[in-house]
Design a protein around this motif. Structure first.
Motif, PDB file in Angstrom:
ATOM      1  N   ARG A   1      41.347  41.869  35.598  1.00 32.92           N
ATOM      2  CA  ARG A   1      41.994  42.842  36.462  1.00 32.92           C
ATOM      3  C   ARG A   1      43.257  42.394  36.777  1.00 32.92           C
ATOM      4  NH1 ARG A   1      37.472  45.299  39.839  1.00 32.92           N
ATOM      5  NH2 ARG A   1      38.883  45.192  41.640  1.00 32.92           N
TER       6      ARG A   1
ATOM      7  N   ARG B   1      41.100  40.240  41.841  1.00 30.59           N
ATOM      8  CA  ARG B   1      39.925  39.990  42.912  1.00 30.59           C
ATOM      9  C   ARG B   1      39.696  38.322  42.478  1.00 30.59           C
ATOM     10  NH1 ARG B   1      34.285  42.820  40.854  1.00 30.59           N
ATOM     11  NH2 ARG B   1      34.391  41.794  38.778  1.00 30.59           N
TER      12      ARG B   1
ATOM     13  N   GLU C   1      45.022  44.830  39.625  1.00 30.37           N
ATOM     14  CA  GLU C   1      44.067  44.909  41.008  1.00 30.37           C
ATOM     15  C   GLU C   1      43.473  43.710  41.192  1.00 30.37           C
ATOM     16  OE1 GLU C   1      44.413  46.371  43.837  1.00 30.37           O
ATOM     17  OE2 GLU C   1      46.126  47.777  43.054  1.00 30.37           O
TER      18      GLU C   1
ATOM     19  N   LYS D   1      49.894  40.010  44.994  1.00 32.10           N
ATOM     20  CA  LYS D   1      48.828  40.650  45.751  1.00 32.10           C
ATOM     21  C   LYS D   1      47.472  39.732  45.998  1.00 32.10           C
ATOM     22  CE  LYS D   1      49.293  45.394  44.166  1.00 32.10           C
ATOM     23  NZ  LYS D   1      48.500  46.456  42.880  1.00 32.10           N
TER      24      LYS D   1
ATOM     25  N   ASP E   1      38.031  43.013  46.289  1.00 31.38           N
ATOM     26  CA  ASP E   1      38.579  41.892  46.499  1.00 31.38           C
ATOM     27  C   ASP E   1      38.046  40.596  46.096  1.00 31.38           C
ATOM     28  OD1 ASP E   1      40.610  43.651  47.442  1.00 31.38           O
ATOM     29  OD2 ASP E   1      39.935  43.416  49.473  1.00 31.38           O
TER      30      ASP E   1
END
Length: 554
Positions: A300, A305, A303, A266, A225
């Motif tokens: 990314r 971060r 996902e 996200k 993250d």
């Protein structure tokens, strides 16, 4: 109380800027500036475009012109929406700490002086054109001898002297506010200015910033993250900091994020979760988390971060404040208004004489209108601001140590809303905070704390029986005296009764803890868990419960 002005010319310059931006009310409000109204024509007439601006915009422009200290002051004030009108607070959030760069040759010379070697000896390449420039320092791209790309942060020449002079003026203003403002005892201007001074002093020490980066990097090592760049200590000193060069997209550049295919939903959720993790898991959080310092990794997209930069302002809270804050958040999430009222009094943020039923009703009146909306439309920051405004009527004492946290919360929520306008801040934050708080105060955490304290108890064990005997002997013979100053007799009687009620559980708790220490040291044949006998474990837990019961009676 006499005050000594550090720089009369600087003071006149400040008044001149305030008058030029038509901040007449502020000039009239500051006692030092009032004589200047008679020479106002000498400062020139404001431009027509300035007169057309709102008061918040005029204040923001004036602070930007006055320099870095006043920009920082305005940025921190922007978080105090419980003290400022909304239009001014909104404008102050737009303050940007950006100034023209100083010459690259000066930066090169400063690096060579700090590191004791020539640029050619230190770096394979050093770009004299800065990547970014702010009031405290500016950043240059470079390359180490082994080919690794880095950035070099260099303090601005003479910035320490300029900050010291302006901070002296802010201290003068704080003294005036403390003397003349009717709510000075609640606003605590001296402590607010001291907090700003500490923050700026820390920013002037780049070695401290490097240490901050190292700790944050260690806290999130291998995290999916958050990424924190590496510090190169061989090329860093108090006035120079060399960091791994990272590349990312500023968190508020929505077009670039969409072009890179980043999942913004996200990213927004991770931003909120990271805030609570830093505050309540690590008690070490990035306190300058605006979009310029928080990037998104473009490599990314599925996902994503965050990438953190600029670690000059980091925050942490005393353990007591961390506890009260977490409990307040949880009570707010659960709409437990009675608990919020109790916590504010127990924390010492409000006088003990505050009527809990009135404070509970006021809290309910603030929060209930928000809970009639869909949770995705509720702003946690807005609710907290309204609560602070309401609490001021009940003599809320401002907590300067929470200023950075309030500022960070506003920044994080603002970024989250930009990334995902429909984000449900409450739904994202509540399970994270509850899980973190359960981990901090659950059985595993209690067991870890007990194991950590065992060596200390072993060292104190020989003295505990005698100390306990002396205390009980004095208590039974009336040898323990209570000094009373101005409390009424009813409170005195209640306190004395509570003290007597505490003696038994305290004595029993001390005996059980001592027994646990002895079992740990002597019972070598007993079954063990984590290196400690089960009997010692249960005895220590029983002793801890006795201490807890004594504390509940206090």
């Amino acid at each position: 109380m006499k005050r000594q002005l550090t720089s009369v010319p600087r003071l006149i310059g400040i008044a001149r800027v305030l008058l030029r931006y038509r901040l007449d009310d502020l000039v009239e409000a500051v006692h030092l500036f009032r004589p200047l109204k008679w020479v106002r024509p000498l400062f020139g007439r404001p431009h027509a475009d300035v007169r057309a601006l709102s008061r918040g915009a005029r204040l923001r422009m004036a602070l930007a012109e006055l320099g870095p200290i006043f920009v920082k002051f305005g940025q921190i004030l922007s978080t105090r929406r419980d003290l400022l009108p909304q239009d001014i607070a909104d404008e102050l959030t737009l303050l940007q700490d950006q100034v023209p760069p100083f010459p690259g040759a000066q930066a090169r010379a400063a690096v060579e002086t700090a590191l004791g070697a020539t640029i050619a000896e230190l770096y394979a390449h050093f770009d004299e054109t800065p990547l970014a420039s702010a009031s405290i320092a500016q950043v240059h791209a470079a390359q180490l001898k082994d080919g690794r790309e880095v950035v070099v942060k260099v303090l601005r020449p003479g910035v320490g002297r300029r900050i010291a002079a302006d901070m002296a003026l802010l201290h003068d203003f704080a003294s005036l506010a403390e003397r003349f403002h009717p709510n000075a005892d609640k606003i605590r201007p001296r402590e607010v200015v001291a907090e700003i001074e500490t923050t700026l002093r820390n920013e002037l020490d780049l070695q401290r910033e490097g240490a901050n980066a190292c700790l944050l990097r260690r806290n999130f090592r291998d995290s999916p993250d958050l990424y924190v760049p590496e510090v190169y200590w061989s090329h860093s000193r108090e006035t120079v900091l060399t960091l791994e060069r990272v590349r990312g997209i500023p968190a508020d550049d929505i077009a670039a994020l969409d072009a890179a295919g980043i999942d913004r939903v996200k990213v927004a959720q991770k931003g909120v979760q990271l805030f609570y993790t830093q505050v309540f898991r690590d008690n070490f959080f990035h306190a300058d988390a605006h979009a310029g310092n928080i990037w998104v990794d473009p490599t990314r997209p599925a996902e994503p971060r965050f990438i953190a930069i600029d670690f000059g302002i980091m925050g942490s809270l005393p353990e007591a404040d961390q506890y009260w804050l977490a409990e307040n958040f949880i009570a707010l999430f659960n709409q437990d208004y009675r608990r919020i009222a109790q916590l504010h009094v127990q924390a010492g943020w409000m006088p003990a004489t505050t009527r809990l039923d009135e404070l509970e009703a006021a809290t309910r009146a603030v929060c209930e209108p928000y809970f009639t909306r869909p949770l995705s439309e509720i702003s946690l920051a807005e609710v907290l601001v309204k609560l602070f405004q309401t609490a001021r009527r009940y003599e809320l004492t401002i907590q300067p140590q929470l200023i950075l946290l309030q500022k960070t919360l506003l920044n994080i929520e603002g970024i989250g809303r930009q990334l995902d306008p429909k984000i449900d801040i409450w739904a994202v934050a509540k399970p994270v905070l509850e899980r973190l708080w359960r981990d901090r105060h659950g059985p595993a955490a209690l067991w870890k704390a007990l194991r950590r304290r065992v060596p200390e108890w072993l060292a104190a064990a020989p003295d505990m029986p005698q100390l306990l005997h002396d205390y009980l002997q004095k208590a039974s013979s009336g040898g323990i005296q209570m000094r009373v100053h101005s409390e009424d007799l009813r409170n005195l009687h209640a306190d004395a009764s509570a003290s007597r009620a505490q003696i038994v559980p305290l004595a029993l708790g001390a005996t059980l803890i001592l027994s646990a220490v002895l079992l740990y040291a002597l019972d070598g044949a007993a079954p063990r868990f984590g290196g400690v006998p089960w009997t010692a474990w249960f005895t220590a837990i029983a002793g801890t419960l006795c201490f807890w019961a004594a504390n509940r009676r206090s």
